[in-house]
Every structure is written in structure tokens, then in C-alpha cells.
Design an enzyme around this catalytic site. Structure first.
Site, PDB file in Angstrom:
ATOM      1  N   ASP A  25      -3.382   1.645   6.612  1.00 11.03           N
ATOM      2  CA  ASP A  25      -2.850   1.944   5.436  1.00 11.03           C
ATOM      3  C   ASP A  25      -2.166   0.622   4.675  1.00 11.03           C
ATOM      4  O   ASP A  25      -1.658  -0.011   5.364  1.00 11.03           O
ATOM      5  CB  ASP A  25      -1.952   3.161   5.237  1.00 11.03           C
ATOM      6  CG  ASP A  25      -1.851   3.811   4.154  1.00 11.03           C
ATOM      7  OD1 ASP A  25      -2.675   3.392   2.981  1.00 11.03           O
ATOM      8  OD2 ASP A  25      -1.112   4.654   3.829  1.00 11.03           O
ATOM      9  N   ASN A  27      -3.864  -1.627   2.417  1.00  9.98           N
ATOM     10  CA  ASN A  27      -4.888  -2.596   2.166  1.00  9.98           C
ATOM     11  C   ASN A  27      -4.779  -2.874   0.712  1.00  9.98           C
ATOM     12  O   ASN A  27      -4.767  -4.028   0.155  1.00  9.98           O
ATOM     13  CB  ASN A  27      -6.419  -2.467   2.353  1.00  9.98           C
ATOM     14  CG  ASN A  27      -6.767  -2.188   3.747  1.00  9.98           C
ATOM     15  OD1 ASN A  27      -6.007  -2.706   4.651  1.00  9.98           O
ATOM     16  ND2 ASN A  27      -7.898  -1.388   4.097  1.00  9.98           N
ATOM     17  N   ARG A  29      -2.071  -2.127  -1.638  1.00 10.86           N
ATOM     18  CA  ARG A  29      -0.763  -2.886  -1.815  1.00 10.86           C
ATOM     19  C   ARG A  29      -0.884  -4.287  -1.443  1.00 10.86           C
ATOM     20  O   ARG A  29      -0.367  -5.178  -2.200  1.00 10.86           O
ATOM     21  CB  ARG A  29       0.272  -2.007  -1.248  1.00 10.86           C
ATOM     22  CG  ARG A  29       0.601  -0.816  -2.191  1.00 10.86           C
ATOM     23  CD  ARG A  29       1.329   0.312  -1.267  1.00 10.86           C
ATOM     24  NE  ARG A  29       0.496   0.891  -0.440  1.00 10.86           N
ATOM     25  CZ  ARG A  29       0.944   1.707   0.772  1.00 10.86           C
ATOM     26  NH1 ARG A  29       2.403   1.781   0.496  1.00 10.86           N
ATOM     27  NH2 ARG A  29       0.081   2.368   1.171  1.00 10.86           N
ATOM     28  N   ARG A  38      -8.350  -4.901  -5.431  1.00 11.21           N
ATOM     29  CA  ARG A  38      -8.323  -4.016  -4.002  1.00 11.21           C
ATOM     30  C   ARG A  38      -9.404  -4.368  -2.931  1.00 11.21           C
ATOM     31  O   ARG A  38      -9.003  -4.496  -1.663  1.00 11.21           O
ATOM     32  CB  ARG A  38      -8.423  -2.634  -4.565  1.00 11.21           C
ATOM     33  CG  ARG A  38      -7.222  -2.083  -5.329  1.00 11.21           C
ATOM     34  CD  ARG A  38      -7.479  -0.628  -5.638  1.00 11.21           C
ATOM     35  NE  ARG A  38      -7.713   0.276  -4.447  1.00 11.21           N
ATOM     36  CZ  ARG A  38      -6.708   0.598  -3.826  1.00 11.21           C
ATOM     37  NH1 ARG A  38      -5.463   0.527  -4.169  1.00 11.21           N
ATOM     38  NH2 ARG A  38      -6.865   1.631  -2.715  1.00 11.21           N
ATOM     39  N   SER A  70     -11.922   8.562   4.921  1.00 10.98           N
ATOM     40  CA  SER A  70     -11.552   9.934   5.166  1.00 10.98           C
ATOM     41  C   SER A  70     -12.721  10.640   4.133  1.00 10.98           C
ATOM     42  O   SER A  70     -13.152  10.111   3.057  1.00 10.98           O
ATOM     43  CB  SER A  70     -10.104  10.224   4.532  1.00 10.98           C
ATOM     44  OG  SER A  70     -10.348  10.162   3.195  1.00 10.98           O
ATOM     45  N   ASN A  73     -11.883  10.038   0.512  1.00 15.66           N
ATOM     46  CA  ASN A  73     -12.082   8.629   0.083  1.00 15.66           C
ATOM     47  C   ASN A  73     -13.023   8.376  -0.990  1.00 15.66           C
ATOM     48  O   ASN A  73     -13.137   7.696  -1.812  1.00 15.66           O
ATOM     49  CB  ASN A  73     -12.109   7.477   1.215  1.00 15.66           C
ATOM     50  CG  ASN A  73     -10.769   7.318   1.935  1.00 15.66           C
ATOM     51  OD1 ASN A  73     -10.747   6.908   2.946  1.00 15.66           O
ATOM     52  ND2 ASN A  73      -9.658   7.450   1.054  1.00 15.66           N
ATOM     53  N   ARG A  76     -12.373   7.815  -4.651  1.00 18.91           N
ATOM     54  CA  ARG A  76     -11.813   6.533  -5.249  1.00 18.91           C
ATOM     55  C   ARG A  76     -13.115   6.174  -6.300  1.00 18.91           C
ATOM     56  O   ARG A  76     -14.290   6.272  -6.396  1.00 18.91           O
ATOM     57  CB  ARG A  76     -11.864   5.604  -4.070  1.00 18.91           C
ATOM     58  CG  ARG A  76     -10.625   5.975  -3.201  1.00 18.91           C
ATOM     59  CD  ARG A  76     -10.313   5.029  -2.281  1.00 18.91           C
ATOM     60  NE  ARG A  76      -8.990   5.249  -1.504  1.00 18.91           N
ATOM     61  CZ  ARG A  76      -8.372   4.479  -0.901  1.00 18.91           C
ATOM     62  NH1 ARG A  76      -8.607   3.184  -0.872  1.00 18.91           N
ATOM     63  NH2 ARG A  76      -7.192   5.017  -0.163  1.00 18.91           N
ATOM     64  N   ARG A 193       0.671   4.090  12.151  1.00 20.39           N
ATOM     65  CA  ARG A 193       0.360   4.448  10.712  1.00 20.39           C
ATOM     66  C   ARG A 193       1.378   2.983  10.160  1.00 20.39           C
ATOM     67  O   ARG A 193       2.539   3.017  10.221  1.00 20.39           O
ATOM     68  CB  ARG A 193       0.636   5.423   9.935  1.00 20.39           C
ATOM     69  CG  ARG A 193       0.277   5.464   8.696  1.00 20.39           C
ATOM     70  CD  ARG A 193       0.370   6.903   7.910  1.00 20.39           C
ATOM     71  NE  ARG A 193      -0.510   6.565   6.630  1.00 20.39           N
ATOM     72  CZ  ARG A 193      -0.886   7.694   5.806  1.00 20.39           C
ATOM     73  NH1 ARG A 193      -0.876   8.846   6.491  1.00 20.39           N
ATOM     74  NH2 ARG A 193      -1.379   7.515   4.595  1.00 20.39           N
ATOM     75  N   GLU A 212       2.855  10.286  20.530  1.00 22.17           N
ATOM     76  CA  GLU A 212       4.161   9.587  20.101  1.00 22.17           C
ATOM     77  C   GLU A 212       3.769   8.928  18.594  1.00 22.17           C
ATOM     78  O   GLU A 212       2.625   8.306  18.683  1.00 22.17           O
ATOM     79  CB  GLU A 212       4.666   8.620  20.895  1.00 22.17           C
ATOM     80  CG  GLU A 212       5.126   9.194  22.392  1.00 22.17           C
ATOM     81  CD  GLU A 212       6.387  10.059  22.102  1.00 22.17           C
ATOM     82  OE1 GLU A 212       7.252   9.766  21.132  1.00 22.17           O
ATOM     83  OE2 GLU A 212       6.482  11.021  22.740  1.00 22.17           O
TER      84      GLU A 212
HETATM   85  C1  FPP Z   1      -6.096   2.447   3.278  1.00 17.71           C
HETATM   86  O1  FPP Z   1      -5.372   1.393   2.341  1.00 17.71           O
HETATM   87  C2  FPP Z   1      -7.452   1.870   4.042  1.00 17.71           C
HETATM   88  C3  FPP Z   1      -8.683   2.490   3.805  1.00 17.71           C
HETATM   89  C4  FPP Z   1      -9.012   3.517   2.717  1.00 17.71           C
HETATM   90  C5  FPP Z   1      -9.760   1.872   4.184  1.00 17.71           C
HETATM   91  C6  FPP Z   1      -9.498   1.302   5.584  1.00 17.71           C
HETATM   92  C7  FPP Z   1     -10.461   0.167   5.665  1.00 17.71           C
HETATM   93  C8  FPP Z   1     -10.453  -0.874   6.437  1.00 17.71           C
HETATM   94  C9  FPP Z   1      -9.144  -1.431   7.101  1.00 17.71           C
HETATM   95  C10 FPP Z   1     -11.326  -2.164   6.216  1.00 17.71           C
HETATM   96  C11 FPP Z   1     -12.642  -1.762   6.822  1.00 17.71           C
HETATM   97  C12 FPP Z   1     -13.079  -1.186   7.970  1.00 17.71           C
HETATM   98  C13 FPP Z   1     -14.105  -1.049   8.479  1.00 17.71           C
HETATM   99  C14 FPP Z   1     -14.308  -0.294   9.663  1.00 17.71           C
HETATM  100  C15 FPP Z   1     -15.300  -1.697   7.725  1.00 17.71           C
HETATM  101  P1  FPP Z   1      -5.453   1.892   0.826  1.00 17.71           P
HETATM  102  O2  FPP Z   1      -6.556   1.070   0.055  1.00 17.71           O
HETATM  103  O3  FPP Z   1      -5.215   3.242   0.938  1.00 17.71           O
HETATM  104  O4  FPP Z   1      -4.313   0.937   0.247  1.00 17.71           O
HETATM  105  P2  FPP Z   1      -2.846   1.369  -0.323  1.00 17.71           P
HETATM  106  O5  FPP Z   1      -2.344   2.707  -0.119  1.00 17.71           O
HETATM  107  O6  FPP Z   1      -1.885   0.087  -0.649  1.00 17.71           O
HETATM  108  O7  FPP Z   1      -3.881   1.594  -1.840  1.00 17.71           O
END
Ligand code: FPP
Length: 245
Positions: A25, A27, A29, A38, A70, A73, A76, A193, A212
Site C-alpha cells: 500500500d 504507491n 501517496r 499516481r 483487488s 480496484n 479507480r 502491510r 502475525e
Molecule cells: C496500493 O497503493 C497499491 C495498489 C492498488 C497496486 C499494487 C501494485 C503494485 C505494487 C505494482 C504493480 C504490481 C504488479 C504485480 C504489476 P495505492 O495506489 O492504494 O496507494 P495510496 O493508498 O497511497 O493511494
């Protein structure tokens, strides 16, 4: 490298978590803090992921499941979903070579029907390409939701019951576990997390029963192999009782 070696020495190699779950979580931010879109955060997140899987594999961890997309997602903005789909496609193509070189077995868990044909084909190809590797198994959770996973298992078990293959009294937690995407894999021992949030967000609801949990304020793209070592060391210092005394 030196600090990494030092941390590694602190890890008890005989008490590694067998299965690590990761909610990647922060990315968005991470990108915002740098005045970037983003999408740049997701790209940096994908790079961080490769390093973490390689480290976990080097340490001898057997399974890692990462939450990449998820079932929620899809809500978005289209632009972000499209970017994530493209990133995923490239990640899988790339991982076929780079992570396979690291001996990683790559598997996708979640409902595939909603993805484009191109992505579905790539998933099959990457799984096929890496299936005989003998290193860590990396489950990439894609269009994954813990409740959907349990509901799908319940549906399958109901069909087996209707077909007379099993009786209602045969249904136990073992049978349910065998009908999840993670059938035959051990439960999650350690759940990580990032980004300061302390929620499960529908991730591996069944498999984390005795996990854990380890939280960090670091945003996912900043999460380094040395942070993974910290989480494992902390895990090893906890007393797990599994309901006993
Ligand atoms: C959460 O950060 C991250 C995601 C919804 C996507 C996770 C994806 C990756 C780490 C990269 C790609 C992975 C693969 C396998 C291609 P967020 O966007 O919810 O961040 P925020 O809460 O700061 O907005």
C-alpha cells in the site's frame, strides 16, 4: 550490502515464516509526495516488488502472496486501471525471464474472467514458463477478494455435495482450504502491510487466521529488503500459541 548481511545474520533460518502475505500500500501517496502522477508510484512499486521477492527467495521463504489488484480496484479512474493493467502485463512478461532466472514459481490467484484476453493468456504463459522452478512460489493476487474466494469454494463444495461426491458432514476446514486458490499451500504466517494502514482489506481472510501482523509507515515503493528482514526478525521474536497456552 553490509547492513543487509548484518540483518541476515540476525535471522534464524530454521524459523522462517513459511508463507508471507504482503499488502503493498502507498504507491499513490509516494508519487504525490514527489509531485508525480499516481502511475509513477505503481511503477516504483513494481520495482520494489521484484527486489522483495528476490530477497524472500534468497532467504529461503517458500511462499509469498502479494496483493496487486483487488476486486474493488476496478472502481479507480479508468486511466489508472488501464495503467495498472499495462504494468501487470509487462511485469508478467518480464518476470517470466528475470524472476524465473531467480527460480521463482509465479502464480496468479483471483478471478481471471474480468481481465482482457491478452492478460489472461500472459498469466497462463508465465505460470507455464515458471511452473517447474523450485524456488519461492509467488502468488500474485489479481482481481482477488477474500470473500469471493471463500464464496467460490462454497459453491464448488455445494456442487460436489449435490453430485453425491461428498456428504454435508464431510465439510470441514481442511476441505474448505483445499478449495481456495491457495490449495495445498501453508497458511500465511506473517502478514505485512505498508503505508501506516492497519486493515485486512479483504485479503486472504481464511489464510491469515493465525498470522502475525506487521505494519510499517513506509510507503510500498520505499519498502526495502532490509525492511523485510526487520519484519521477519520481529516475527521470530513473537510467541505464537495458536490458541494454546
Ligand atoms: C496500493 O497503493 C497499491 C495498489 C492498488 C497496486 C499494487 C501494485 C503494485 C505494487 C505494482 C504493480 C504490481 C504488479 C504485480 C504489476 P495505492 O495506489 O492504494 O496507494 P495510496 O493508498 O497511497 O493511494
Amino acid at each position: 550490502m553490509l547492513f543487509k548481511q548484518k540483518k541476515k545474520k540476525e535471522i534464524d533460518m530454521h524459523n522462517l515464516p513459511r508463507h508471507i502475505g504482503v499488502i503493498m500500500d502507498g504507491n499513490g501517496r509516494w508519487a504525490k509526495k514527489r509531485g508525480l502522477p499516481r502511475s509513477a508510484g505503481h511503477s516504483a512499486g513494481a520495482e520494489a516488488l521484484k527486489k522483495i521477492v528476490t530477497e524472500a527467495n534468497d532467504l529461503g521463504v517458500k511462499y509469498i502472496t502479494v496483493y496487486a489488484f483487488s476486486t474493488e480496484n476496478w472502481k479507480r479512474p479508468k486511466e489508472e486501471v488501464d495503467y495498472l493493467m499495462n504494468l501487470l502485463l509487462n511485469y508478467l512478461k518480464n518476470a517470466e525471464q528475470t524472476l524465473s532466472g531467480e527460480n521463482v514459481v509465479i502464480r496468479a490467484i483471483g478471478s481471471r474472467a474480468e481481465f482482457s484476453e491478452e492478460i489472461r493468456e500472459q498469466i497462463v504463459k508465465t505460470e507455464e514458463f515458471t511452473k517447474n522452478n523450485t524456488g519461492i512460489v509467488m502468488n500474485i493476487a489479481l482481481n482477488y477478494g477474500g470473500r469471493e474466494e471463500i464464496a467460490t469454494a462454497a459453491r464448488r463444495i455445494a456442487e460436489m455435495t449435490l453430485d453425491g461426491k461428498i456428504k454435508p458432514e464431510d465439510i470441514d476446514d481442511k476441505l474448505i482450504g483445499e478449495n481456495l486458490y491457495t490449495a495445498s499451500q501453508p497458511d500465511v504466517d506473517l502478514l505485512i502491510r505498508t503505508s501506516g494502514e492497519q486493515r485486512l482489506s479483504n485479503f486472504m481472510l481464511w489464510q491469515v487466521s493465525y498470522a502475525e501482523m506487521w505494519f510499517t509507515d513506509k510507503l510500498w515503493p520505499d519498502f526495502k529488503p532490509s525492511d523485510l528482514c526487520d519484519a521477519i526478525i520481529d516475527f521470530q521474536n513473537r510467541g505464537r500459541r495458536f490458541g494454546g497456552v
